[in-house]
Design an enzyme around this catalytic site. Structure first.
Site, PDB file in Angstrom:
ATOM      1  N   CYS A  87      10.325  12.886   4.939  1.00 42.15           N
ATOM      2  CA  CYS A  87       8.545  13.778   5.000  1.00 42.15           C
ATOM      3  C   CYS A  87       8.716  14.768   5.843  1.00 42.15           C
ATOM      4  O   CYS A  87       8.320  15.997   5.515  1.00 42.15           O
ATOM      5  CB  CYS A  87       7.670  12.795   5.151  1.00 42.15           C
ATOM      6  N   GLU A 137       0.081   9.685   5.866  1.00 42.76           N
ATOM      7  CA  GLU A 137       1.228  10.750   6.219  1.00 42.76           C
ATOM      8  C   GLU A 137       2.257  11.602   5.074  1.00 42.76           C
ATOM      9  O   GLU A 137       2.925  10.155   4.133  1.00 42.76           O
ATOM     10  CB  GLU A 137       2.088   9.885   7.130  1.00 42.76           C
ATOM     11  N   THR A 189      -0.719  11.705  -4.223  1.00 39.98           N
ATOM     12  CA  THR A 189      -1.565   9.442  -4.209  1.00 39.98           C
ATOM     13  C   THR A 189      -2.452   9.503  -2.764  1.00 39.98           C
ATOM     14  O   THR A 189      -3.273   8.838  -2.726  1.00 39.98           O
ATOM     15  CB  THR A 189      -0.252   8.940  -3.871  1.00 39.98           C
ATOM     16  N   GLY A 190      -1.665  10.435  -1.724  1.00 37.31           N
ATOM     17  CA  GLY A 190      -2.656  10.355  -0.474  1.00 37.31           C
ATOM     18  C   GLY A 190      -4.116  11.318  -0.743  1.00 37.31           C
ATOM     19  O   GLY A 190      -5.508  10.469  -0.390  1.00 37.31           O
ATOM     20  N   GLY A 215       3.397   8.885   1.700  1.00 39.79           N
ATOM     21  CA  GLY A 215       3.696   9.227   0.910  1.00 39.79           C
ATOM     22  C   GLY A 215       3.359  10.435   0.155  1.00 39.79           C
ATOM     23  O   GLY A 215       3.922  11.311   0.814  1.00 39.79           O
ATOM     24  N   LYS A 247       1.601  -2.792   1.094  1.00 39.77           N
ATOM     25  CA  LYS A 247       2.289  -3.058  -0.304  1.00 39.77           C
ATOM     26  C   LYS A 247       3.581  -1.977  -0.028  1.00 39.77           C
ATOM     27  O   LYS A 247       3.378  -0.833  -0.510  1.00 39.77           O
ATOM     28  CB  LYS A 247       1.139  -2.770  -0.926  1.00 39.77           C
ATOM     29  N   GLU A 286       7.957   0.307  -5.475  1.00 40.19           N
ATOM     30  CA  GLU A 286       8.620  -0.615  -5.823  1.00 40.19           C
ATOM     31  C   GLU A 286       9.984  -0.157  -6.320  1.00 40.19           C
ATOM     32  O   GLU A 286      10.388  -1.189  -7.427  1.00 40.19           O
ATOM     33  CB  GLU A 286       7.376  -0.307  -7.422  1.00 40.19           C
TER      34      GLU A 286
END
Ligand code: NAD
Length: 493
Positions: A296, A262, A244-245, A240, A187, A190
């Site tokens: 990152c 990560e 969200t992780g 990300g 995925k 977006e």
């Protein structure tokens, strides 16, 4: 000139994919809906892609399961290796198409995007060689037993990819997954769906069986969340944000699926007074301003000894001001766009906050545009000095071209400064003193320490973070262990 570059783009890119890639072919979204993807260098939409939902995800996972129990699951490790090697060749042959698509989706420069494509090919090449070398073990139970273990693939794996390195992040996780004999559902972010779709098509041309690698596009909520919580997913690799992780890890926990995360970083770049100053300057600039700081592992904090602070900053500012801002396809540009209007707003608000608190903006500090067109989402290369260690500019991941400076006295204080945030991804260090280098490498909390070259390493070197920067390691042979599980067989003979 950019106009010529766009003529090349039209020739190279037509037609860009607009559907999911499932079971070896293009699939319309079940919802029939599409989303626009923007060219950040112009702040204009450049293509549309499928808005995936749980229904599309279910189809992709089912296809991956079929391939797992079918052709890919039955392929020998050597056969898998040959497919991955062919994929590496095809990625290299398609370098311009992939790189231009990446520039248009992400806003990075063409030079950076070409480097990402080369790195992506290298990931496939490396894991092609590893496919038939992930060996099991035998255990010494004495003459009456034979005991051995095999490393079998975990099954269907999910890969959630961010927008800053769309192609190379996809490749560095699906290449080891496929080498280990797993199948994959990707995925992409977006903001940047195109190169994952182009890659999926290339993999089929390389001989990957239908369903072994599927790509479902869409938002994190509509497509990402159903993927990571799907009961047939056995491992999730997520790159990300930390927030969200955490959600991804919770979702995977419901199915006792393993995760590699990560996440963010606020990595220190330590420059000691005995360093080769020109070398340090080049690396400090690259560490924070490459990809406009949207990395990152960016070196977003400069930890510098007081005796060289003033002179170093003066020379750093000169170099930052020499960077040429513009659309990624414009010749000579070496500083690209910020990925979205929303993210540009976030970067700007951090710097506005720093100004309001009276911190010194030694250079940059403003939203800007491509000087050639007056368009695009850009932020000037920025250096902020004089912040306390607990200031948000030092503590929080901005994920943009903003360098926070921390002045220290001696090695002990440099280590304390390096370790002063909740993140622990990378630490850079510039010194000629080997003893100090080893001491700092020992005491700094980070997944990797780069001495005298920021970003040193390659696909061969394990990569990942500690604490809020993540869990698990990608790259290197170590990455294969995320995609395999050990089965021990013991026989009484
Ligand atoms: P994000 O973490 O929300 O998105 C990363 C990926 O996760 C995207 O593909 C997204 O669609 C997907 N996603 C979002 N919510 C999900 C969910 N609930 N379940 C499954 N997948 C989900 O990052 P963002 O919103 O694009 O950026 C926010 C911040 O994240 C940035 O400002 C930056 O600080 C950080 N970031 C870090 C990295 C990195 O490499 N560590 C990369 C991009 C962004």
């Amino acid at each position: 000139m950019m106009t010529n570059a766009f003529a090349t783009v039209a020739a190279e890119l037509e037609p860009l994919p607009s559907q999911h890639f499932v079971h070896g072919g293009w699939r319309q979204s079940a919802s029939g809906q599409a989303i626009e993807t923007f060219d950040p260098g112009r702040a204009e939409p450049h293509a549309r892609f499928a808005a995936g939902t749980a229904e599309d995800v279910a189809e992709a996972v089912s296809s991956a399961r079929q391939a797992q129990h079918g052709e890919w699951g039955r392929a020998t490790p050597a056969e898998r290796g040959r497919v991955l090697m062919r994929a590496a060749e095809l990625i290299r042959e398609n370098i311009e198409r992939l790189a231009v698509a990446e520039v248009l989706d992400s806003g990075k420069t063409l030079t950076e995007a070409r480097g990402d494509v080369r790195g992506s090919a290298r990931a496939f090449e490396y894991y092609a060689g590893a496919a038939d070398k992930h060996e099991g073990k035998a255990y010494p139970l004495g003459p009456n037993y034979t005991s051995y273990s095999i490393e079998e693939p975990v099954g269907v794996t999910a890969h959630i990819v961010p927008w800053n390195y769309p192609l190379s992040t996809t490749c560095r996780s699906i290449a080891p997954a496929l080498a280990a004999g797993c199948t994959a559902v990707v995925k992409p972010a977006e903001q940047t769906p195109m190169t994952a779709l182009l890659l999926a098509e290339i993999l089929v041309l390389a001989g990957l069986p239908d369903g072994a690698c599927n790509v479902v596009t869409g938002t994190g909520i509509a497509a990402g969340a159903p993927l990571v919580s799907h009961p047939d997913i056995r491992h999730v690799t997520f790159t990300g944000s930390t927030v969200t992780g955490i959600n991804v890890m919770k979702a995977a926990a419901q199915n006792i699926a393993s995760v590699t995360l990560e996440l963010g970083g606020k990595s220190p770049n330590i420059v000691l007074a005995d360093a080769d100053i020109d070398l340090a300057l080049d690396n400090v600039v690259g560490a924070i301003f490459e990809n406009a700081g949207q990395i990152c592992s960016a070196g977003s904090r400069l930890v510098i000894e007081r005796s060289i602070h003033a002179q170093f900053i003066e020379r750093l500012v000169e170099r930052a001001r020499r960077l040429r801002i513009g659309h990624g396809l414009t010749e000579g540009v070496n500083f690209g766009a910020i990925s979205s209007a929303e993210h540009l707003g976030k970067v700007a608000s951090y710097v506005e906050g720093a100004k309001a608190r009276g911190l010194e903006i030694v250079t940059g500090g403003k939203v800007t545009v491509d000087p050639a067109t007056g368009k695009g989402w850009f932020f000037e290369p920025t250096i902020v000095d004089g912040a306390d260690w607990d200031d948000p500019i030092v503590q929080e991941e901005i994920f943009g071209p903003v360098l926070a400076v921390q002045v220290v006295d001696g090695v002990e204080q440099a280590i304390a400064a390096a370790n002063c945030t909740q993140y622990a991804l990378v630490a850079g260090l510039f010194t000629r003193d080997l003893a100090k280098a080893h001491r700092i490498a020992r005491d700094v909390d980070a997944g990797q320490v780069f001495v005298n070259e920021y970003f040193a390493g390659g696909i061969e070197t394990p990569f990942g973070g500690n604490r809020r920067s993540g869990i698990g390691r990608e790259k290197g042979l170590l990455a294969l262990s995320a995609y395999t599980r050990t089965k021990t067989v013991t026989l009484r003979i």
